[in-house]
Design an enzyme around this catalytic site. Structure first.
Site, mmCIF file in Angstrom:
data_model
loop_
_atom_site.group_PDB
_atom_site.id
_atom_site.type_symbol
_atom_site.label_atom_id
_atom_site.label_comp_id
_atom_site.label_asym_id
_atom_site.label_seq_id
_atom_site.Cartn_x
_atom_site.Cartn_y
_atom_site.Cartn_z
ATOM 1 N N ARG A 196 0.815 -1.225 0.000
ATOM 2 C CA ARG A 196 0.000 0.000 0.000
ATOM 3 C C ARG A 196 0.844 1.268 0.000
ATOM 4 O O ARG A 196 0.445 2.280 0.598
ATOM 5 C CB ARG A 196 -0.950 0.039 1.201
ATOM 6 C CG ARG A 196 -1.981 -1.063 1.223
ATOM 7 C CD ARG A 196 -3.236 -0.615 0.495
ATOM 8 N NE ARG A 196 -4.237 -1.676 0.477
ATOM 9 C CZ ARG A 196 -5.339 -1.669 1.217
ATOM 10 N NH1 ARG A 196 -5.589 -0.680 2.010
ATOM 11 N NH2 ARG A 196 -6.189 -2.650 1.123
ATOM 12 N N ARG A 200 -3.322 6.453 0.311
ATOM 13 C CA ARG A 200 -3.858 7.567 1.087
ATOM 14 C C ARG A 200 -2.905 8.302 2.006
ATOM 15 O O ARG A 200 -3.234 9.377 2.475
ATOM 16 C CB ARG A 200 -5.069 7.084 1.888
ATOM 17 C CG ARG A 200 -6.253 6.876 0.975
ATOM 18 C CD ARG A 200 -7.455 6.438 1.729
ATOM 19 N NE ARG A 200 -7.252 5.107 2.281
ATOM 20 C CZ ARG A 200 -8.213 4.360 2.791
ATOM 21 N NH1 ARG A 200 -9.436 4.834 2.845
ATOM 22 N NH2 ARG A 200 -7.963 3.178 3.260
ATOM 23 N N ARG A 229 -7.158 11.837 -6.181
ATOM 24 C CA ARG A 229 -8.418 11.157 -5.874
ATOM 25 C C ARG A 229 -9.581 12.123 -5.681
ATOM 26 O O ARG A 229 -10.732 11.713 -5.756
ATOM 27 C CB ARG A 229 -8.252 10.246 -4.647
ATOM 28 C CG ARG A 229 -7.601 8.912 -4.957
ATOM 29 C CD ARG A 229 -8.587 7.893 -5.550
ATOM 30 N NE ARG A 229 -9.391 7.284 -4.501
ATOM 31 C CZ ARG A 229 -10.628 7.611 -4.189
ATOM 32 N NH1 ARG A 229 -11.249 8.533 -4.873
ATOM 33 N NH2 ARG A 229 -11.263 7.017 -3.208
ATOM 34 N N ASP A 263 -6.345 -3.073 -7.414
ATOM 35 C CA ASP A 263 -6.907 -3.660 -6.197
ATOM 36 C C ASP A 263 -7.155 -5.141 -6.428
ATOM 37 O O ASP A 263 -7.361 -5.565 -7.571
ATOM 38 C CB ASP A 263 -8.224 -2.967 -5.819
ATOM 39 C CG ASP A 263 -8.568 -3.239 -4.356
ATOM 40 O OD1 ASP A 263 -8.051 -2.528 -3.488
ATOM 41 O OD2 ASP A 263 -9.311 -4.206 -4.091
ATOM 42 N N TYR A 274 -15.140 -11.683 0.138
ATOM 43 C CA TYR A 274 -15.871 -10.490 -0.320
ATOM 44 C C TYR A 274 -17.101 -10.873 -1.146
ATOM 45 O O TYR A 274 -18.160 -10.251 -1.037
ATOM 46 C CB TYR A 274 -14.958 -9.569 -1.144
ATOM 47 C CG TYR A 274 -14.047 -8.731 -0.273
ATOM 48 C CD1 TYR A 274 -14.543 -7.654 0.454
ATOM 49 C CD2 TYR A 274 -12.686 -9.014 -0.170
ATOM 50 C CE1 TYR A 274 -13.707 -6.891 1.272
ATOM 51 C CE2 TYR A 274 -11.843 -8.257 0.639
ATOM 52 C CZ TYR A 274 -12.370 -7.198 1.357
ATOM 53 O OH TYR A 274 -11.553 -6.444 2.164
HETATM 54 O O1 CP3 Z 1 0.276 0.369 -3.081
HETATM 55 C C1 CP3 Z 1 -0.158 -0.782 -3.143
HETATM 56 O O2 CP3 Z 1 0.134 -1.659 -2.304
HETATM 57 C C2 CP3 Z 1 -0.961 -1.183 -4.358
HETATM 58 C C3 CP3 Z 1 -2.315 -1.126 -4.284
HETATM 59 C C4 CP3 Z 1 -3.228 -2.008 -3.439
HETATM 60 C C5 CP3 Z 1 -4.482 -1.509 -3.054
HETATM 61 N N1 CP3 Z 1 -5.175 -2.534 -2.482
HETATM 62 C C6 CP3 Z 1 -4.937 -0.132 -3.277
HETATM 63 C C7 CP3 Z 1 -6.104 0.375 -2.573
HETATM 64 C C8 CP3 Z 1 -3.147 -3.336 -3.032
HETATM 65 C C9 CP3 Z 1 -1.996 -4.310 -3.151
HETATM 66 C C10 CP3 Z 1 -4.395 -3.668 -2.434
HETATM 67 C C11 CP3 Z 1 -4.706 -5.008 -1.909
HETATM 68 C C12 CP3 Z 1 -5.948 -5.237 -1.184
HETATM 69 N N2 CP3 Z 1 -7.166 -4.635 -1.381
HETATM 70 C C13 CP3 Z 1 -6.122 -6.246 -0.202
HETATM 71 C C14 CP3 Z 1 -5.078 -7.239 0.237
HETATM 72 C C15 CP3 Z 1 -4.013 -6.722 1.057
HETATM 73 C C16 CP3 Z 1 -4.390 -5.995 2.291
HETATM 74 O O3 CP3 Z 1 -3.994 -4.829 2.380
HETATM 75 O O4 CP3 Z 1 -5.011 -6.588 3.152
HETATM 76 C C17 CP3 Z 1 -7.463 -6.184 0.241
HETATM 77 C C18 CP3 Z 1 -8.089 -7.051 1.303
HETATM 78 C C19 CP3 Z 1 -8.115 -5.170 -0.526
HETATM 79 C C20 CP3 Z 1 -9.551 -4.782 -0.494
HETATM 80 C C21 CP3 Z 1 -9.682 -3.327 -0.273
HETATM 81 N N3 CP3 Z 1 -9.616 -2.378 -1.269
HETATM 82 C C22 CP3 Z 1 -9.808 -2.656 0.970
HETATM 83 C C23 CP3 Z 1 -9.906 -3.326 2.317
HETATM 84 C C24 CP3 Z 1 -9.802 -1.269 0.685
HETATM 85 C C25 CP3 Z 1 -9.862 -0.119 1.655
HETATM 86 C C26 CP3 Z 1 -11.249 0.356 1.866
HETATM 87 C C27 CP3 Z 1 -11.315 1.510 2.860
HETATM 88 O O5 CP3 Z 1 -12.234 2.320 2.716
HETATM 89 O O6 CP3 Z 1 -10.464 1.615 3.750
HETATM 90 C C28 CP3 Z 1 -9.677 -1.122 -0.705
HETATM 91 C C29 CP3 Z 1 -9.575 0.149 -1.443
HETATM 92 C C30 CP3 Z 1 -8.182 0.538 -1.753
HETATM 93 N N4 CP3 Z 1 -7.301 -0.272 -2.411
HETATM 94 C C31 CP3 Z 1 -7.540 1.787 -1.481
HETATM 95 C C32 CP3 Z 1 -6.245 1.696 -2.008
HETATM 96 C C33 CP3 Z 1 -5.197 2.760 -2.025
HETATM 97 C C34 CP3 Z 1 -8.179 2.980 -0.805
HETATM 98 C C35 CP3 Z 1 -8.859 3.802 -1.827
HETATM 99 C C36 CP3 Z 1 -9.095 5.221 -1.382
HETATM 100 O O7 CP3 Z 1 -9.910 5.415 -0.465
HETATM 101 O O8 CP3 Z 1 -8.477 6.121 -1.954
#
Ligand code: CP3
Length: 337
Positions: free
Chosen positions: A24, A28, A37, A73, A149
């Site tokens: 990540r 953010r 964003r 994602d 999910y």
């Molecule tokens: O920088 C990186 O690592 C690359 C991008 C990445 C994202 N998600 C971007 C993202 C990666 C590798 C993920 C993986 C991911 N997504 C996982 C597995 C790893 C982990 O961290 O547990 C899971 C379970 C998800 C599912 C998911 N997508 C979640 C839980 C969320 C957050 C939701 C929230 O409101 O907190 C997302 C959205 C997401 N994916 C964001 C990012 C940067 C946040 C988007 C935003 O609000 O701008």
């Protein structure tokens, strides 16, 4: 051709210093991300290769990390199976058409190449814009996490919905995991074709299954997915501290450890298996001096062979930039004596 430092470490080689990147890392905690964003939704950002490329490169430009993880994602893999999703602010991922019974488990998947073409376009761009010494990191979600999910319709504490589905509908549960495994295997293979130097499988939630069920349903699918990949692979499952052997035998070249695992013990238990991790992401809220010393202790404990410096999970939302920079610099300035 220069082999990226991160690839060498993932293969188990001794490296002159540990390669470093963060789960990540694009996202953010960066003001430049939040700014972009404001103008684009999350789906728009990941599905528009120009925007996704800009976001992917933001932490590369700011911190000079050794690997860039494509901005995408794990939930993209819901689409080839006909599940829709969006990210709702303050709620998290939402799947409006979840699996409610065996009839909702798709019999087949749509074409993974055309359905997720924006990801391959992004990787083509990244392999042109990232230096040869640095790695482009692709990834996918693991079958259990994706199925969680798809069944719960969103985030689910303790993953109760998928565990209950497993008890009530064991055959449908197994089918659903296999459908996701087919999609993920094809997806990762295509990522490597489009220039990913390393790929990571995130089956973040799979440890909520009892060990015997993990062994029966999850590990064989990890092995099947990862054995077909023609690049170094990393496997991340959160909460596998007492079960490192299950992680080690998951078919990946390297294992990614969460912050609850002691690095020295892990090295003893895992033998020569390359390791990634595992600083507690919340430690980055400490002052830079503390971050430097805790990171140095971790690198010392991991040793010079087959080690990728990373966090134990993703970078948190409000993490201070100076502490992230201190973490990265500690690895980049490291010299083994
Ligand atoms: O920088 C990186 O690592 C690359 C991008 C990445 C994202 N998600 C971007 C993202 C990666 C590798 C993920 C993986 C991911 N997504 C996982 C597995 C790893 C982990 O961290 O547990 C899971 C379970 C998800 C599912 C998911 N997508 C979640 C839980 C969320 C957050 C939701 C929230 O409101 O907190 C997302 C959205 C997401 N994916 C964001 C990012 C940067 C946040 C988007 C935003 O609000 O701008």
């Amino acid at each position: 051709m220069t082999t990226p430092l991160l690839v060498r470490a993932a293969r188990g080689e001794r490296t002159e210093r540990p390669p470093v990147w963060m789960m990540r890392q694009a996202g953010r905690h960066l003001p430049e991300y939040r700014e972009l964003r404001n103008e684009h939704s999350f789906r728009e950002a990941i599905e528009t290769p120009e925007i996704a490329e800009t976001i992917t490169l933001q932490p590369y430009e700011r911190y000079d990390v050794d690997g860039v993880v494509m901005f995408s994602d794990i939930l993209t893999c819901l689409e080839p199976l006909g599940f829709d999703y969006h990210i709702e602010s303050g709620v998290g991922p939402v799947v409006p058409n979840p699996v409610e019974g065996p009839a909702d488990v798709p019999a087949d998947h749509r074409d993974v190449e055309t359905e997720l073409d924006f990801v391959y376009d992004l990787l083509d761009r990244l392999s042109a814009s990232v230096a040869e010494t640095d790695a482009v990191i692709g990834f996918a979600g693991g079958p259990f996490t994706l199925a969680s999910y798809a069944v719960a319709g969103g985030a689910d504490r303790q993953n109760g919905a998928i565990r209950r589905f497993r008890a009530e509908q064991p055959a449908a549960f197994e089918d659903l995991l296999e459908r996701f495994a087919d999609v993920v295997a094809e997806y990762l293979r295509l990522q490597v074709d489009h220039g990913a130097d390393v790929v990571q499988l995130f089956d973040t939630y799979a440890s909520v299954l009892p060990p015997a069920d993990y062994e029966e349903y999850v590990r064989p699918l990890h092995r099947k997915i990862l054995s077909a990949i023609d690049a170094p692979t990393i496997l991340f499952v959160r909460g596998m501290g007492g079960r490192l052997e299950q992680l080690r035998t998951g078919g990946a070249d390297a294992v990614s450890l969460d912050w609850t695992v002691d690095m020295e013990n892990a090295r003893e238990e895992l033998g020569t298996t390359p390791v990634q991790g595992n600083l507690d992401p919340t430690l980055l809220f400490a002052d830079p001096e503390t971050v430097r010393s805790r990171t140095a202790q971790m690198i010392e404990a991991a040793g010079p062979r087959g080690y990728i410096c990373n966090l134990g999970h993703g970078v948190g939302k409000e993490t201070p930039i100076e502490s992230v920079a201190a973490f990265v610099e500690t690895a980049k300035n490291w010299e083994w004596n």
